[in-house]
Motif scaffolding. Structure first.
Motif, short mmCIF file in Angstrom:
data_model
loop_
_atom_site.label_atom_id
_atom_site.label_comp_id
_atom_site.label_asym_id
_atom_site.label_seq_id
_atom_site.Cartn_x
_atom_site.Cartn_y
_atom_site.Cartn_z
N LYS A 86 30.00 -0.92 -58.80
CA LYS A 86 31.08 -1.29 -59.71
C LYS A 86 32.39 -0.59 -59.36
O LYS A 86 33.47 -1.20 -59.39
CB LYS A 86 30.69 -0.95 -61.15
CG LYS A 86 29.70 -1.92 -61.75
CD LYS A 86 29.23 -1.49 -63.11
CE LYS A 86 28.09 -2.38 -63.60
NZ LYS A 86 27.48 -1.84 -64.81
N SER A 87 32.31 0.68 -59.00
CA SER A 87 33.54 1.42 -58.68
C SER A 87 34.18 0.89 -57.40
O SER A 87 35.41 0.72 -57.33
CB SER A 87 33.23 2.91 -58.55
OG SER A 87 32.40 3.14 -57.42
N ILE A 88 33.35 0.61 -56.39
CA ILE A 88 33.89 0.06 -55.13
C ILE A 88 34.44 -1.35 -55.35
O ILE A 88 35.48 -1.72 -54.79
CB ILE A 88 32.81 0.07 -54.02
CG1 ILE A 88 32.40 1.50 -53.68
CG2 ILE A 88 33.33 -0.61 -52.76
CD1 ILE A 88 31.20 1.60 -52.77
N TYR A 89 33.77 -2.13 -56.20
CA TYR A 89 34.22 -3.49 -56.51
C TYR A 89 35.62 -3.47 -57.11
O TYR A 89 36.49 -4.27 -56.75
CB TYR A 89 33.23 -4.14 -57.49
CG TYR A 89 33.40 -5.63 -57.69
CD1 TYR A 89 32.68 -6.53 -56.92
CD2 TYR A 89 34.27 -6.13 -58.64
CE1 TYR A 89 32.82 -7.90 -57.11
CE2 TYR A 89 34.43 -7.49 -58.83
CZ TYR A 89 33.69 -8.36 -58.06
OH TYR A 89 33.84 -9.72 -58.24
N LYS A 90 35.83 -2.50 -58.01
CA LYS A 90 37.16 -2.38 -58.63
C LYS A 90 38.20 -1.96 -57.60
O LYS A 90 39.36 -2.41 -57.65
CB LYS A 90 37.11 -1.38 -59.78
CG LYS A 90 36.44 -1.94 -61.02
CD LYS A 90 36.40 -0.90 -62.12
CE LYS A 90 35.72 -1.47 -63.35
NZ LYS A 90 35.58 -0.44 -64.40
N LYS A 91 37.81 -1.10 -56.67
CA LYS A 91 38.74 -0.67 -55.62
C LYS A 91 39.14 -1.85 -54.74
O LYS A 91 40.30 -1.97 -54.32
CB LYS A 91 38.12 0.43 -54.76
CG LYS A 91 38.09 1.78 -55.44
CD LYS A 91 37.41 2.80 -54.56
CE LYS A 91 37.30 4.13 -55.28
NZ LYS A 91 36.50 5.08 -54.50
#
Length: 151
Positions: A121-126
């Motif tokens: 999720k964090s990488i997706y947002k990045k």
């Protein structure tokens, strides 16, 4: 004595829904056309081919088609391009293509269970925020996440 069949032509054109100039009357059966009074009479003459409708002639696209083929033969090489790259391919198109490619790679690494859902999720947002530059950068970020999970 010649019979005036203008009204019959007009009636036939109204029935068929074409222009008056496209209506043709058979010269051998002009007396039948003159006797026709009602719309049904005109319809029966149309089915009997006493009254015929001239076919519609459209605009020919032969020359335009030939020109299109000729243009397709000529390649747009470096000398014939006008404008910079951003004028030909917009920023948004470039961004969308990049994001789709990166999200696809990220999904593959998640399916292989290389990263957890939280890190996904964090990488997706990045990726959506344009923080990750390209595929190589994404691979390094994923590698860092994997090392962080192990330690």
């Amino acid at each position: 004595m010649p019979v005036n069949l203008k009204s019959k032509k007009r009636l036939a054109s109204r029935i068929v829904g074409v222009g008056v100039n496209r209506i043709r009357l058979d010269n051998d059966h002009l007396d039948d056309v003159a006797d026709a009074i009602t719309r049904d009479d005109i319809r029966s003459l149309i089915t009997a081919n006493t009254i015929t409708i001239k076919s519609f002639t459209g605009t020919s696209h032969g020359r335009a088609q030939a020109k299109r083929i000729q243009k397709a033969k000529r390649g747009t090489k470096q000398g014939s391009k006008k404008g910079r790259k951003g004028a030909r391919v917009g920023k948004k198109t470039v961004y969308v293509n990049k994001v789709r490619a990166l999200r696809y790679l990220l999904k593959i690494s998640k399916d292989r269970k290389e990263i957890t859902n939280e890190s996904f999720k964090s990488i997706y947002k990045k990726i959506g925020g344009n923080t990750i530059r390209n595929k190589a950068h994404l691979r390094t970020v994923i590698a860092e996440e994997i090392t962080a999970q192990k330690s």
